[in-house]
Design a protein around this motif. Structure first.
Motif, short mmCIF file in Angstrom:
data_model
loop_
_atom_site.label_atom_id
_atom_site.label_comp_id
_atom_site.label_asym_id
_atom_site.label_seq_id
_atom_site.Cartn_x
_atom_site.Cartn_y
_atom_site.Cartn_z
N SER A 1 -4.55 1.57 -5.13
CA SER A 1 -5.75 1.58 -4.29
C SER A 1 -6.88 2.43 -4.86
CB SER A 1 -5.43 2.10 -2.89
OG SER A 1 -4.61 1.20 -2.21
N LYS A 2 -6.58 3.69 -5.18
CA LYS A 2 -7.63 4.62 -5.59
C LYS A 2 -7.88 4.55 -7.09
CE LYS A 2 -6.86 5.97 -1.38
NZ LYS A 2 -7.66 5.98 -0.22
N GLY B 1 0.84 -1.21 0.00
CA GLY B 1 0.00 0.00 0.00
C GLY B 1 0.87 1.25 0.00
N ALA B 2 0.26 2.36 -0.44
CA ALA B 2 0.99 3.64 -0.44
C ALA B 2 1.31 4.06 0.99
CB ALA B 2 0.16 4.71 -1.13
N LYS B 3 0.45 3.65 1.92
CA LYS B 3 0.69 3.97 3.32
C LYS B 3 2.03 3.36 3.77
CE LYS B 3 -2.89 4.15 6.43
NZ LYS B 3 -3.98 3.57 7.24
N ASN C 1 1.08 16.79 -1.05
CA ASN C 1 0.00 15.87 -1.42
C ASN C 1 -1.00 16.60 -2.32
OD1 ASN C 1 -2.82 14.46 0.40
ND2 ASN C 1 -1.79 13.64 -1.37
N LEU D 1 4.94 5.15 2.14
CA LEU D 1 5.24 6.41 2.83
C LEU D 1 6.04 6.14 4.11
CD1 LEU D 1 1.79 8.18 2.46
CD2 LEU D 1 3.98 9.19 1.79
N ARG E 1 -3.71 -3.97 -1.14
CA ARG E 1 -2.53 -3.43 -0.45
C ARG E 1 -1.27 -3.42 -1.32
NH1 ARG E 1 -4.07 -0.39 1.20
NH2 ARG E 1 -2.55 0.10 2.81
N ILE F 1 -1.12 9.64 -4.72
CA ILE F 1 -2.05 8.50 -4.78
C ILE F 1 -3.34 8.85 -5.54
CG2 ILE F 1 -3.06 9.00 -2.50
CD1 ILE F 1 -2.32 5.45 -3.59
N TYR F 2 -3.72 10.14 -5.57
CA TYR F 2 -4.95 10.53 -6.28
C TYR F 2 -4.67 11.09 -7.68
CZ TYR F 2 -7.04 9.83 -1.73
OH TYR F 2 -7.45 9.26 -0.54
N TYR G 1 -13.01 13.92 -1.94
CA TYR G 1 -13.37 14.46 -0.64
C TYR G 1 -13.90 15.88 -0.75
CZ TYR G 1 -10.29 10.62 0.60
OH TYR G 1 -9.71 9.39 0.69
N ASP H 1 3.13 12.68 -2.34
CA ASP H 1 2.11 11.62 -2.27
C ASP H 1 1.11 11.86 -3.40
OD1 ASP H 1 0.01 9.95 -1.71
OD2 ASP H 1 -0.10 10.44 0.43
N TYR I 1 -0.17 11.03 8.24
CA TYR I 1 1.17 11.65 8.15
C TYR I 1 1.75 11.94 9.54
CZ TYR I 1 0.26 12.73 3.17
OH TYR I 1 -0.02 12.66 1.83
#
Ligand code: PMP
Ligand code: GLU
Length: 414
Positions: A238-239, A100-102, A172, A105, A247, A206-207, A326, A204, A129
């Motif tokens: 993931s996204k 996962g990106a988590k 981000n 990071l 993951r 990820i989006y 979001y 980051d 973070y």
């Protein structure tokens, strides 16, 4: 024997987003219908060709440990994925595949930060973070940004926050939780200021595929040749491919740093899940039309949410999210109002009461370093969003201005 937890274990808080999602699951299990806009994960199934690749991988026996940094085919495919979409020109050994990106990071932070180092985190920031930085022993330095400036960190604010201990800055764009997308010029100014100060830049991304025009995505490491050696580019499946549970994420970085992170990963998790890596390989090399289909649907939802929130007095959604999924809604005008004889003191209380009264589940802005806001994830169907936002409107309309003589502790009559 008394349990004495480590300093890290004592200070780390659980992820507020995962906790909010877990609460919704628990309430649903009790038979309640919850309008759950808490967790940031696509509600679409993982596309079929990706699922099939995973079945095939299992049948072909890809069920064992893989190299710590990921299977060579996937590292090469990610390298190609970058090259064919504008760079950076990472070679396969400049890519580390993580769980996962988590996790990617965390690997970056673990490989770069020592206790006492300072890490700049523009707020509002993604929940993890702060605690991830703290887990390395480094100091999270929160740098606030304002809605009036589009929630963007400026080069001047970055310079002002720097000290001799500053090691890196987290960037981000598109941002979770605000949906802010920096323009290429803004990002250039910001990241070159970081470069001039000798900082590492962790971008980051990820989006990156969830962008709503006129917003435009740009990869930080491509902004200037000098940045290439100072930027860690984090992304994952993931996204983009609705693959949160698989993951798989990654980081692109200079080769020596990737090797150091691979060493950490080899001791920590061994390797990312083998079957998931083959699924991710199918995702990044296969038909990309699913990505655009999902993006278009998210854009429609973004528009629906913006329209609906604009019609709710006392709520404000500015600026319009340019990416991610979001809406970061300002609820300050509701604070101090009365609900069931109690004062709505802050964003945490706002979320608790919205859940209790109208079954709408949101995440308090304070979890993202921005009290007075709530985050709504529009990774839910348009029907569900419309119904939930109608209920939220009712909730806000029923809030009463606080009567000074009213006893704060009057009984909850609901
Ligand atoms: N960065 C941001 C900004 C996120 O919102 C998330 C949440 N998924 C992640 C990283 C982690 O993504 P992953 O599921 O790949 O670990
Ligand atoms: N990134 C998502 C969110 O912000 C997933 C939850 C998490 O990983 O904390 O909701």
């Amino acid at each position: 024997m008394q349990l004495v937890l480590s300093r890290v274990a004592q200070t780390i808080r659980p992820s507020a987003t995962l906790a909010a999602g877990a609460l919704a699951r628990q309430l649903k299990a009790q038979g309640l219908h919850i309008y759950d806009f808490s967790l940031g994960e696509p509600d679409f199934p993982t596309p079929e060709h990706i699922r099939r690749a995973a079945y095939r991988a299992m049948e072909q026996g890809h069920t064992r440990y893989t190299p710590a940094a990921g299977i060579p085919e996937l590292r090469a495919a990610i390298s190609q994925w970058y090259r064919s979409s504008g760079g950076p020109d990472y070679s396969a050994d400049e890519i580390l595949v993580s769980s996962g990106a988590k996790h990617a990071l965390y690997n970056v932070l673990a490989a770069l930060c020592d206790p006492g180092d300072e890490v700049l985190i523009p707020a509002p920031y993604w929940v993890s973070y702060y605690d991830m930085v703290a887990m390395t022993g480094a100091r999270p330095i929160v740098v606030p940004t304002a809605a009036e400036q589009g929630f963007k960190l400026t080069a001047d604010a970055l310079r002002a926050a720097c000290t001799p201990r500053t090691k890196l800055v987290l960037v981000n764009s598109p941002c979770n939780p605000t949906g802010t997308v920096y323009t290429p010029e803004e990002l250039y100014e910001l990241t070159m200021a970081a470069w001039e100060r000798g900082l590492w830049i962790v971008s980051d991304e990820i989006y990156e595929k969830l962008i709503y025009p006129p917003a435009r995505f740009v990869r930080v490491a491509t902004l200037d040749v000098r940045l290439r050696e100072r930027v860690c580019t984090v992304s994952g499946v993931s996204k983009t491919y609705a693959m949160t549970g698989w993951r798989i994420g990654w980081v692109g970085a200079p080769k020596e740093l990737v090797q150091a992170m691979a060493n950490i990963q080899s001791q920590q998790t061994g390797c990312p899940c083998s079957v998931s890596q083959y699924a991710a390989l199918a995702a990044v090399t296969g038909d990309q039309s699913c990505v655009e289909q999902m993006r278009q649907e998210f854009e429609k939802r973004r528009d629906l949410v913006c329209r609906a929130v604009a019609n709710i007095p006392r709520l404000a959604l500015r600026p319009t999210p340019g990416g991610a999924f979001y809406a970061f809604i300002n609820v300050q005008a509701c604070l101090g109002a009365e609900v069931n004889g109690q004062t709505l003191t802050d964003d945490v209380a706002f979320c608790q009461w919205a859940l209790h009264k109208v079954q709408v589940n949101l995440v308090p802005g304070s979890a993202f370093g921005a009290p007075g806001y709530v985050r709504l994830s529009f990774a839910a169907s348009r029907e569900e969003l419309q119904a939930g936002l109608d209920r939220l409107e009712r909730f806000v309309q029923e809030l009463r201005p606080r009567c000074p003589s009213h006893n704060r502790h009057s009984a909850d009559s609901d």
